[in-house]
Design an enzyme around this catalytic site. Sequence first.
Site, short mmCIF file in Angstrom:
data_model
loop_
_atom_site.label_atom_id
_atom_site.label_comp_id
_atom_site.label_asym_id
_atom_site.label_seq_id
_atom_site.Cartn_x
_atom_site.Cartn_y
_atom_site.Cartn_z
N ASP A 167 11.10 -3.51 2.67
CA ASP A 167 9.92 -4.62 2.88
C ASP A 167 10.66 -5.81 3.52
O ASP A 167 11.80 -6.41 3.39
CB ASP A 167 9.93 -5.26 1.18
CG ASP A 167 8.96 -4.57 0.52
OD1 ASP A 167 8.69 -4.63 -0.27
OD2 ASP A 167 8.37 -5.48 1.44
N ASP A 209 5.28 -7.83 3.47
CA ASP A 209 4.35 -8.38 2.36
C ASP A 209 3.50 -9.39 2.57
O ASP A 209 3.71 -10.48 3.41
CB ASP A 209 5.65 -9.39 1.73
CG ASP A 209 6.05 -9.70 0.05
OD1 ASP A 209 5.03 -9.04 -0.74
OD2 ASP A 209 5.21 -10.43 -0.07
N GLU A 223 1.03 -5.58 4.52
CA GLU A 223 -0.43 -5.74 3.18
C GLU A 223 -0.64 -6.86 2.51
O GLU A 223 -0.12 -8.02 3.55
CB GLU A 223 0.66 -6.11 1.87
CG GLU A 223 0.51 -6.16 0.33
CD GLU A 223 0.73 -7.13 -0.74
OE1 GLU A 223 1.91 -7.74 -0.18
OE2 GLU A 223 0.42 -6.85 -1.79
N HIS A 268 3.79 -1.38 -7.21
CA HIS A 268 5.02 -2.19 -8.29
C HIS A 268 3.84 -3.54 -9.02
O HIS A 268 4.57 -4.02 -9.52
CB HIS A 268 6.20 -2.29 -8.20
CG HIS A 268 6.00 -3.24 -6.46
ND1 HIS A 268 5.44 -3.17 -4.94
CD2 HIS A 268 6.14 -5.01 -6.78
CE1 HIS A 268 4.80 -4.60 -4.41
NE2 HIS A 268 6.08 -4.66 -5.12
N ASP A 269 2.91 -3.53 -7.88
CA ASP A 269 1.93 -4.10 -8.57
C ASP A 269 0.80 -4.67 -9.54
O ASP A 269 0.03 -4.73 -9.88
CB ASP A 269 1.23 -5.58 -7.20
CG ASP A 269 2.74 -6.30 -6.72
OD1 ASP A 269 2.47 -6.30 -5.47
OD2 ASP A 269 3.43 -6.74 -7.24
O1 TEU Z 1 2.04 -8.89 -3.72
C1 TEU Z 1 1.18 -9.87 -2.74
C2 TEU Z 1 -0.33 -9.83 -4.36
O2 TEU Z 1 -1.03 -10.03 -3.16
C3 TEU Z 1 0.37 -9.52 -5.06
O3 TEU Z 1 0.36 -11.14 -5.81
C4 TEU Z 1 -1.19 -9.08 -5.78
O4 TEU Z 1 -1.88 -9.76 -5.61
C5 TEU Z 1 -0.69 -9.71 -7.63
O5 TEU Z 1 0.00 -8.68 -7.59
C6 TEU Z 1 -1.73 -9.04 -8.76
O6 TEU Z 1 -2.22 -9.37 -9.80
C7 TEU Z 1 3.42 -9.17 -2.41
C8 TEU Z 1 4.28 -8.29 -3.78
O7 TEU Z 1 3.79 -6.68 -3.64
C9 TEU Z 1 4.31 -8.65 -4.87
O8 TEU Z 1 5.31 -7.68 -6.05
C10 TEU Z 1 4.98 -10.25 -5.00
O9 TEU Z 1 4.87 -11.20 -6.38
C11 TEU Z 1 4.04 -11.07 -3.40
O10 TEU Z 1 2.98 -10.70 -2.43
C12 TEU Z 1 4.87 -11.86 -3.35
O11 TEU Z 1 5.56 -11.93 -2.88
#
Ligand code: TEU
Length: 561
Positions: free
Chosen positions: A99, A207, A265, A337-338
Amino acid sequence: TDGAEWWRSAVVYQIYPRSFADSDGDGVGDLRGVIAHLDHLVDLGIGVIWLGPVYPSSQADNGYDITDYQDIDPVFGSLEDLDALLAAIHARGMRLILDLVVNHSSHRHPWFVESRRSTVNPYADWYFWRDPRPGTVGGQPGAEPNNWGAAFSGPAWTWVPERAQYYLHLFSPSQPDLNWENAEVRDAVFSMMNWWLDRGIDGFRMDVINFIAKDRDLPDVPAPAGGYGDGMPHFANRPELKGYLREMNERVFDPRPGRYLRVGEMPHVSPEQAREFTDTENALLAMVFQFDHVSLDQQGDKWTPRTASVNDLRDTLVRWQLALSDGGWNSLYWNNHDQPRVVSRYGNDTTFWRESATALATVLHLHRGTPYVYQGEEIGMTNMPFDSIADLRDVESLAYYAAAVDGSGADPAAAMAALRRQSRDNARTPMQWTGAAGAGFSDGTPWIAANPNHSWLNVAAQRDDPGSIYQHYKALIALRHSRSVLVMGGFRVIETGRDQIYAFARTWGDETVEVYANLSNSPISFDLASAGGRVLLLTNYHESDPESEALRPWEARVYEC
Ligand code: TEU
């Protein structure tokens, strides 16, 4: 699959290291735990592992706030452990991508620690620092340089008295945004990327990579009175973004032989933009992660629910498939994971748990693009029945609850209902390996409680069960590897005239595969599109009449025509 890059036919497995496997009993997953479970991924047919952040971190956002980009956080192990993991992955013919979190660092990174001290130190311009809004007093509400809100509640700015300025953080205050306009920042990032590629990794998942170019004016945006607005148009998909990615390719990937997997992403990205970034000629990235299909059950903010219909799902999936069906490349994911677990979100995790999990998997894996399996998805892991806010760990969830309940007096029960639907912690409960007390994840107390349903919902219970979700994922991945049409084939919709049915065809030369899926809780009759001569390649019901023109609830069928 003729001549296609390896990442077009491979299936990627995403590991959230904190919750995958704990080898030393501290309740947190680690690298040695991953090594111990690699053969599970080989059995599944996985080609690439995407490992979530394991670098030293202030752990405010579980590793997405990095304090040292070229080491391993002791909670996960050491650089030697990472090298051992990489060797073990390569020895099994798989690949590893890490990542890359370079839109922001941790506020505890030495770069920021130095930058915040004054306006004249060597790192002074590595982040976004601004004076209080004219006519205001720094540190007072309303003195923030603009009215942008942060993704995890509150303003996107934090006051630093020492420097008498605010710094920008699109996420938590622990995640100050790096200033990519500063060539020294780009030099440091590209040097770090080269250091990892020299170590032998096979690419990166990047990310929020489409946030790295900001509108230097950082202007105010429409916002409710006294509230915060969404600065997205001024930090997402900005014109300078392609220049930064072109420079990254020139200084990191192009000079090297071999093909690296570069996944971007990109929240808010459109299919047309995805096509521009991934088109074969001068692809800046191999593929992007889009968000249209994982926000259909949200209305404005993620906590306000909206009912997603089968039509909504189909229209979004089809739009993305058609836009990238003859050029560019797609990522294919339901979970990460989100996101909450798809079988609970868009499937039916009670009456038709197995059928809906396997129907959704079938649709996804037979699309054009690279499929991603998020840990636990292969066994149909579900959302967690969180009881109280004490059960949650995610910075986004805790901030939402504090703002809603403590800040705005919302009903705690309503806030908990929203968290049970959408909290990222739904995806972060321990991987369910066995039915034992610690789910086979840890012998210690896990950092977040395991889902009680691990007693019956686990890898051990499904691994040798021919009708399990696990075996269906394994069959889907094997099917993809057996036919070029499933990798390179174009995409077209099959109109069945039935709202509940999602049907499409993939064609490559004289090969055609048709997929029919009833994405509802009711049986439905329909007409099979192709003339006779079909062969049933795969179905998610144990006994299935290939010629039947009625699909049972969540029944999916795959035909070769
Ligand atoms: O996620 C980016 C992102 O857009 C997320 O914040 C998503 O929109 C949100 O979690 C939905 O509720 C990346 C990573 O995948 C996330 O785990 C991190 O928290 C974020 O960036 C900041 O690094």
